[in-house]
Design a protein around this motif. Structure first.
Motif, mmCIF file in Angstrom:
data_model
loop_
_atom_site.group_PDB
_atom_site.id
_atom_site.type_symbol
_atom_site.label_atom_id
_atom_site.label_comp_id
_atom_site.label_asym_id
_atom_site.label_seq_id
_atom_site.Cartn_x
_atom_site.Cartn_y
_atom_site.Cartn_z
ATOM 1 N N MET A 270 54.502 94.113 27.373
ATOM 2 C CA MET A 270 53.162 94.466 26.866
ATOM 3 C C MET A 270 52.863 93.718 25.561
ATOM 4 O O MET A 270 51.779 93.196 25.359
ATOM 5 N N ILE A 271 53.884 93.696 24.696
ATOM 6 C CA ILE A 271 53.688 93.001 23.413
ATOM 7 C C ILE A 271 53.419 91.527 23.661
ATOM 8 O O ILE A 271 52.539 90.919 23.053
ATOM 9 N N ALA B 106 49.913 91.157 24.814
ATOM 10 C CA ALA B 106 48.975 91.357 23.696
ATOM 11 C C ALA B 106 48.995 90.145 22.772
ATOM 12 O O ALA B 106 47.964 89.692 22.289
ATOM 13 N N TRP B 107 50.190 89.614 22.572
ATOM 14 C CA TRP B 107 50.339 88.436 21.708
ATOM 15 C C TRP B 107 49.526 87.270 22.245
ATOM 16 O O TRP B 107 48.816 86.584 21.513
ATOM 17 N N LYS C 220 46.947 87.419 24.110
ATOM 18 C CA LYS C 220 45.511 87.689 23.943
ATOM 19 C C LYS C 220 45.074 87.461 22.502
ATOM 20 O O LYS C 220 44.024 86.885 22.239
ATOM 21 N N VAL C 221 45.895 87.930 21.578
ATOM 22 C CA VAL C 221 45.566 87.746 20.165
ATOM 23 C C VAL C 221 45.484 86.264 19.839
ATOM 24 O O VAL C 221 44.564 85.788 19.196
ATOM 25 N N ARG C 222 46.475 85.541 20.313
ATOM 26 C CA ARG C 222 46.525 84.122 20.010
ATOM 27 C C ARG C 222 45.313 83.413 20.616
ATOM 28 O O ARG C 222 44.684 82.580 19.995
ATOM 29 N N ARG D 68 42.408 84.748 21.280
ATOM 30 C CA ARG D 68 41.198 85.109 20.547
ATOM 31 C C ARG D 68 41.122 84.332 19.240
ATOM 32 O O ARG D 68 40.088 83.821 18.874
#
Lengths: 324, 305
Positions: free
Chosen positions: B1-2, B5-6, B8-10, B12
């Protein structure tokens, strides 16, 4: 992609928190914009907890930084040289709108400078949450103005020393056998110095450098609206603890006096082993006004002429000297 | 999951970092001064869908500290451009460039199409850093015989020439130049500068995995239109043939008014091999000695060796 290929665990956690909207960011002044939206520079090092030390080399910045590193929750970024990148004098001729640091786009590149510094600080000091980061940057003082403008919440120390003593110290360091010459030799750099071949030209050049570096730092100090303090090396030598207390007081940085006293004691001149002190050593004399023995009359006049505006401001002549 | 999420963050962050400017739409022109980069970028900037960023000097900004002032500190973790944090500061340089480009050329950034020609010969020292930070960008390595480059600079830095006019416009008087007092020393200094700039630009060119093209000034002079077509083709950039021909014609040497050309002028000779008339034999030897390696690599046939 060059960015974040090897993110740290804490770095990943920050990004994830930012992604889920769990991190509000850091409150900042009017300028510049806080950070990129991915929270990249909203890290553990708060810009208001950065204490920039500007001035020039041989003003006691290593000593001061060593004392500032001792208290719990305090750390030192040792000469990042970021100020050298953003030296406005280097680009005096390039004032057009196309220049990357053109005034028309100042808000954009000030934000970039801010992120550049905060990213670098966060990556290097991930354990500093809530603590203070002193940035020893005498060699980057030429960029002090833009750095303090990009980080208006930061605190600033203008560390100065009599330019005649500074030049005398460089002259000793750069002569044959001096610590700077030895270091250059190890790095494969030219070991021969003007200090030996043309000492008067060397003195002139270093007086010019003093004026440039300390002059830039002085202007940045004048413009900076945040917490700031002028510290004279001579005052540090005369009353180290008292001067350190005054410095932290004016910077509004809480400090435990007992810990500060320990740091002062630990890094005192007297605690440096004798074999590490003396002519040609990094720790040389630490004697204010030793220039009277170290420089020739002509060299003194050269330094005084070149650095006159700063000398008059910070080291005004005593009445007896004026008469003489 | 992390991990998810990572990513996706990157992702964005990437969209926002660019301010809408796509790195693949940047076309860097590296080399050194007096290689015809003003001419080349004027032709390219004239064509529809292309804009020109004239000498941002961002390569000099970072390259100067990295390669000259503090190169010996690269292994020092405290150094802002230290090796341990290379990916981090390359990312910051990337955002620095893209944000600045987006602010200056919002049309290209907003549409996400069109190309920005970045004329950066005097920032070529930092070309390896810029191209590593922006691997998707396109790159032109523009070269010219170092002897002609030095001869052109020798002329430019004499008293009363266009460089003095330029300084006067900026409110300054041009200080006395070695070009007049010690011309051989000036020649040596300029040859070293050529090696620094073109040498680093060549390193960047060799390492760059994206679209790139090497252009010789001499080929541009010999057949401008064909050379320009080759540039667009090798960089895989679209261009209307008629548009390009018009721009080539508009910026041709023949269209420059005679009174704007000649000794001491910005437009001087445009004559490959003109160094034979401009430099003394000793000066030519100096350049060949300092820049011999690049000369042989870039001009294998024309070398005097």
């Amino acid at each position: 992609m060059p960015v974040f290929r090897n993110p740290t665990v804490s770095g990943v956690a920050r990004k994830v928190r930012a992604f889920f909207g769990l991190e509000a960011g850091v409150t900042r002044g009017a300028l510049p914009e806080p950070t990129s939206a991915d929270g990249h520079s909203a890290g553990v090092v708060a810009p208001e907890n950065m204490i920039w030390i500007f001035g020039t080399g041989r003003t006691g910045s290593t000593w001061l930084a060593a004392m500032m590193e001792e208290p719990e929750g305090h750390d030192v970024w040792f000469e990042p040289r970021v100020g050298t990148i953003f030296d406005p004098q280097r680009f005096q001729r390039h004032g057009g709108k196309h220049f990357i640091l053109a005034s028309q786009y100042k808000d954009v590149w000030l934000r970039s400078i801010r992120n550049f510094i905060l990213d670098g600080a966060n990556a290097r000091f991930p354990e500093l949450a809530g603590g203070y980061l002193a940035v020893k940057e005498p060699g980057g003082s030429v960029g002090a103005g833009l750095i303090m403008e990009a980080l208006p919440e930061s605190r600033m120390v203008l560390l100065i020393r009599d330019p005649r003593d500074v030049v005398a110290s460089w002259l000793d360091a750069t002569r044959k056998g001096g610590w700077q010459t030895r270091r250059r030799g190890e790095g494969g750099l030219r070991a021969e110095s003007l200090a030996d071949t043309k000492p008067n030209a060397f003195v002139r050049r270093h007086a010019d450098a003093y004026l440039k570096h300390v002059g830039s730092a002085r202007r940045a100090y004048e413009a900076h609206e945040g917490r700031k303090v002028v510290v004279r090396y001579e005052d540090l030598r005369t009353d180290t603890l008292g001067t350190m207390k005054r410095m932290y007081g004016e910077l509004d940085v809480p400090i435990e006096e007992a810990r500060l006293a320990e740091a002062v004691e630990k890094h005192s001149w007297e605690n440096i082993p004798e074999e590490e002190k003396g002519q040609g050593m990094f720790y040389r004399k630490a004697t204010p006004e030793a220039w009277r023995e170290d420089l020739t009359r002509r060299q003194v006049k050269t330094v005084e002429r070149i650095t006159a505006p700063l000398l008059e401001e910070f080291y005004p002549k005593r009445p007896t000297e004026k008469q003489g | 999951m992390i991990r998810d999420a990572w990513r996706k963050v990157r992702g964005r962050g990437m969209l926002e970092e660019t301010g809408g400017m796509r790195p693949e739409n940047l076309v860097w022109v590296f080399g050194t001064a007096r290689t015809g980069s003003s001419w080349l970028s004027a032709i390219m900037g004239e064509v529809g869908g292309y804009s020109r960023w004239h000498e941002p000097l961002v390569g000099h900004l970072f390259g100067n500290l990295y390669y000259e002032r503090a190169g010996h500190r690269s292994e020092d973790a405290h150094f802002i451009l230290g090796a341990r944090y290379r990916e981090l500061w390359l990312g910051t340089i990337r955002r620095f460039v893209l944000d600045s480009a987006a602010a200056r050329f919002p049309g290209i950034a907003a549409k996400g199409r069109g190309y920005l020609i970045i004329k950066e010969p005097q920032g070529s020292m930092g070309a390896p850093l810029l191209m590593e930070a922006l691997p998707e960008s396109r790159m032109i390595l523009l070269v010219r015989d170092p002897r002609d480059v030095v001869a052109s600079n020798l002329d430019a830095h004499k008293g009363g020439t266009w460089t003095a006019d330029l300084m006067r416009k900026g409110g300054k008087e041009k200080p006395p130049s070695l070009a007049e007092s010690r011309p051989d020393a000036f020649v040596k200094g300029q040859a070293r500068r050529y090696v620094r700039d073109v040498g680093n630009a060549k390193k960047a060119y060799d390492a760059h995995g994206g679209f790139k093209v090497l252009v010789r000034y001499e080929d541009l002079r010999a057949d401008t239109l064909q050379t320009m077509k080759r540039i667009y083709s090798e960089l895989e950039m679209p261009v209307e043939g008629a548009d390009l021909a018009r721009s080539v014609e508009k910026h041709s040497w023949e269209k420059i008014p005679s009174e704007q050309k000649g000794e001491g002028k910005f437009h001087r000779k445009a004559k490959p091999g003109g160094w034979r008339e401009d430099l003394t034999a000793r000066q030519a030897e100096i350049v060949e000695g300092v820049a011999g390696s690049l000369l042989r690599e870039l001009y294998p046939v024309r070398s005097t060796a």
